[in-house]
Design an enzyme around this catalytic site. Structure first.
Site, PDB file in Angstrom:
ATOM      1  N   LEU A   1      17.496 -76.847  21.560  1.00 22.61           N
ATOM      2  CA  LEU A   1      18.361 -77.923  22.011  1.00 22.61           C
ATOM      3  C   LEU A   1      19.576 -77.325  22.715  1.00 22.61           C
ATOM      4  O   LEU A   1      20.646 -77.928  22.729  1.00 22.61           O
ATOM      5  CB  LEU A   1      18.782 -78.756  20.781  1.00 22.61           C
ATOM      6  CG  LEU A   1      18.861 -80.280  20.922  1.00 22.61           C
ATOM      7  CD1 LEU A   1      17.663 -80.863  21.641  1.00 22.61           C
ATOM      8  CD2 LEU A   1      19.013 -80.931  19.556  1.00 22.61           C
TER       9      LEU A   1
ATOM     10  N   ASP B   1      -9.498 -53.174  26.621  1.00 31.08           N
ATOM     11  CA  ASP B   1      -9.008 -53.655  27.916  1.00 31.08           C
ATOM     12  C   ASP B   1      -9.851 -52.996  28.999  1.00 31.08           C
ATOM     13  O   ASP B   1     -10.393 -51.902  28.792  1.00 31.08           O
ATOM     14  CB  ASP B   1      -7.524 -53.302  28.103  1.00 31.08           C
ATOM     15  CG  ASP B   1      -6.820 -54.308  28.992  1.00 31.08           C
ATOM     16  OD1 ASP B   1      -5.961 -55.051  28.491  1.00 31.08           O
ATOM     17  OD2 ASP B   1      -7.150 -54.370  30.204  1.00 31.08           O
TER      18      ASP B   1
ATOM     19  N   CYS C   1       4.764 -69.036  29.224  1.00 33.33           N
ATOM     20  CA  CYS C   1       4.016 -70.070  28.498  1.00 33.33           C
ATOM     21  C   CYS C   1       4.375 -71.502  28.864  1.00 33.33           C
ATOM     22  O   CYS C   1       3.497 -72.278  29.224  1.00 33.33           O
ATOM     23  CB  CYS C   1       4.218 -69.892  26.999  1.00 33.33           C
ATOM     24  SG  CYS C   1       3.313 -68.492  26.352  1.00 33.33           S
TER      25      CYS C   1
ATOM     26  N   ARG D   1       8.489 -63.860  34.781  1.00 32.41           N
ATOM     27  CA  ARG D   1       7.594 -64.937  35.197  1.00 32.41           C
ATOM     28  C   ARG D   1       8.306 -66.290  35.074  1.00 32.41           C
ATOM     29  O   ARG D   1       8.832 -66.630  34.036  1.00 32.41           O
ATOM     30  CB  ARG D   1       6.321 -64.929  34.349  1.00 32.41           C
ATOM     31  CG  ARG D   1       5.348 -63.851  34.802  1.00 32.41           C
ATOM     32  CD  ARG D   1       4.142 -63.793  33.930  1.00 32.41           C
ATOM     33  NE  ARG D   1       4.421 -63.168  32.655  1.00 32.41           N
ATOM     34  CZ  ARG D   1       3.533 -63.016  31.674  1.00 32.41           C
ATOM     35  NH1 ARG D   1       2.310 -63.479  31.828  1.00 32.41           N
ATOM     36  NH2 ARG D   1       3.863 -62.413  30.557  1.00 32.41           N
TER      37      ARG D   1
ATOM     38  N   ASN E   1       3.923 -76.618  22.653  1.00 31.40           N
ATOM     39  CA  ASN E   1       4.736 -76.060  23.742  1.00 31.40           C
ATOM     40  C   ASN E   1       5.270 -77.153  24.665  1.00 31.40           C
ATOM     41  O   ASN E   1       6.397 -77.064  25.154  1.00 31.40           O
ATOM     42  CB  ASN E   1       3.935 -75.024  24.537  1.00 31.40           C
ATOM     43  CG  ASN E   1       4.039 -73.650  23.885  1.00 31.40           C
ATOM     44  OD1 ASN E   1       4.743 -73.487  22.889  1.00 31.40           O
ATOM     45  ND2 ASN E   1       3.357 -72.671  24.434  1.00 31.40           N
TER      46      ASN E   1
END
Ligand code: UDX
Length: 430
Positions: free
Chosen positions: A250, A30, A260, A327, A208
């Site tokens: 569901l 990183d 995401c 987020r 997704n």
């Protein structure tokens, strides 16, 4: 195998830690030294159940090391994973700045046979882009391969999902390159889909987007249930028992958020547009999701006769339980709407409050869920944390101005809440 993972965010760190657990020599890279220091000290820079323990084990046993140098890691590795962020740009197209920069650094460092794996969620064609960038650095084509290996882990169960995936998707131009990844993942004994680069990239977006569509679908049904005096829990149960539909994803609620789905649904839309196809269905999926939350706020407002001056207790801020991630959390919209309308917010979340404070420093934060109910005109459950399932509802209501409960995740039984004197409102049923 000797592996480097570039990026120690959610996907990168979990991938690195799990690959170390499987006995590979892993270097996590990183450019944020504070993250590396924290990993080195055995403290995970992100909250994820089970991650810190496994990370410490990897470091202790010598399978997991860190570095701030892509060149150093690349020189020691046979497989390099790119797992850096791809946040959505203004038009929804993922921003590939970080992927490009990492590909360039890898290209400048390759000296021996290397497989470069794209794990970040990237638009169709990004594998080709990474290959092009590496070639531009003067690396001969025979010395490297680019492979797409999208990630499907969920926050909150990331380690389990990585160790027990439903499938592993590998997209490559050459069979030999795909086989390197098959070898790397062999011990997981998961079914593998081996395909071309573009198809692998599309599998991630399509999966997704489909899951988000499933949630938006049941949320649209929940609205019809409210109007028709039906119960969405039973409708969902009855639908889910059909094996072709399946019961997962569901659950009706406030809608989907997180790191995401919002990004990938937008990515799917912009990818389709780029190829000249109007994927209007995905725009509907987004619209239903946005409206689901706002409609809930409108119901709260209606019940309280306006929000101005009303004190509202928010139960849960994280976008879902078992994470501190906020987020695209539904709490952001709900709190914003209440504050905008002149309401007073008092909030509690077991672990996400610190992150929320950065966005809303001026609302009240409480240390326990029973404290948010004090003097409240209404309580709003936003995140279905397990601890909210076990509450003493009598105690919860005892200090409230009026016992009004809006359950955005269908956690409570109407009878239980009503027995405790609450005026109970939820999604998808009376
Ligand atoms: C998702 C995908 O599941 C995962 O495969 C991918 O790698 C990353 O994105 P994640 O965002 O961690 O994972 O959470 P997930 O459990 O999928 O939930 C996403 C959102 O959908 C949450 O806001 C959740 O509250 C909501 N949700 C989920 C529902 O509203 N109803 C459901 O039935 C399921």
């Amino acid at each position: 195998m000797k592996v480097a993972v570039i990026g120690t965010g959610y996907v990168g760190l979990v991938t690195g830690v799990v690959l170390a657990e499987l006995g590979n020599d892993v270097i996590c890279v990183d450019n944020d030294q504070s993250k590396l220091d924290s990993i080195q000290r055995g403290e995970s820079p992100i909250y994820e159940p089970g991650l810190e323990e496994l990370m410490r084990k990897g470091i202790h046993e010598g399978f997991l090391t860190v570095s701030n140098s892509i060149a150093d890691a690349a020189s020691k590795s046979e497989v390099i994973f790119i797992a850096v962020g791809t946040p959505p740009g203004d038009d929804g197209t993922p921003d590939l700045t970080a992927v490009r920069a990492v590909a360039k650094s890898i290209g400048q460092a390759i000296t021996h046979q290397t497989v470069v794996v794209n794990k970040s969620t990237v638009p169709v064609g990004s594998g080709e882009l990474v290959e092009q960038i590496i070639l531009e650095q003067g690396v001969p084509a025979h010395l490297f391969d680019v492979v797409s290996n999208p990630e499907f882990l969920r926050e909150g169960s990331a380690i389990h999902d990585t160790l027990h995936p439903d499938r592993i998707v590998i997209g490559a131009k050459k069979k030999e390159a795909a086989m390197r990844l098959v070898e790397l993942y062999a011990t997981l004994e998961a079914p593998m889909v081996i395909t071309d680069l573009n198809s692998a990239e599309l599998i991630k977006y399509a999966s997704n987007s489909f899951l988000a569509m499933k949630i938006s679908f049941i949320n649209a049904i929940s609205r019809i249930c409210e109007l028709a005096d039906a119960n969405v829990a039973d409708v969902s149960k009855g639908m889910g028992m059909d094996k072709r539909i399946g019961s997962q994803f569901l659950s009706a609620g406030l809608g989907w958020g997180g790191s995401c789905f919002p990004k990938d649904v937008l990515g799917m839309l912009s990818t389709a547009k780029r190829y000249g196809y109007d994927f209007d269905l995905m725009q509907n999926v987004i619209d239903i999701n946005d409206d689901q939350t706002l409609n809930f706020v409108r119901r709260i407002e209606k019940r309280l006769g306006g929000l101005a001056g009303k004190r509202i207790g928010i139960m849960g801020l994280a976008f879902k339980p078992n994470t501190d991630d906020i987020r695209d959390a539904k709490s952001l919209i709900i709190v914003e709407e209440i504050v905008k309308a002149g309401g007073i917010v008092s909030a509690y979340d077991p672990i996400a409050a610190e992150n929320f404070k950065r966005v809303f420093p001026n609302i009240e934060y409480k240390d326990g869920v029973y404290d948010v109910s004090e003097d409240a005109d209404a309580l709003v459950l936003v995140t279905e944390w397990n601890e909210f399932r076990q509450l003493d509802l009598n105690r919860l209501g005892s200090k409230m101005k009026t016992r009004v409960l809006f359950d955005g995740r269908r956690v409570y039984k109407r009878e239980t809440a009503e027995r405790a004197g609450f005026d109970y409102y939820t999604i998808g049923s009376r």
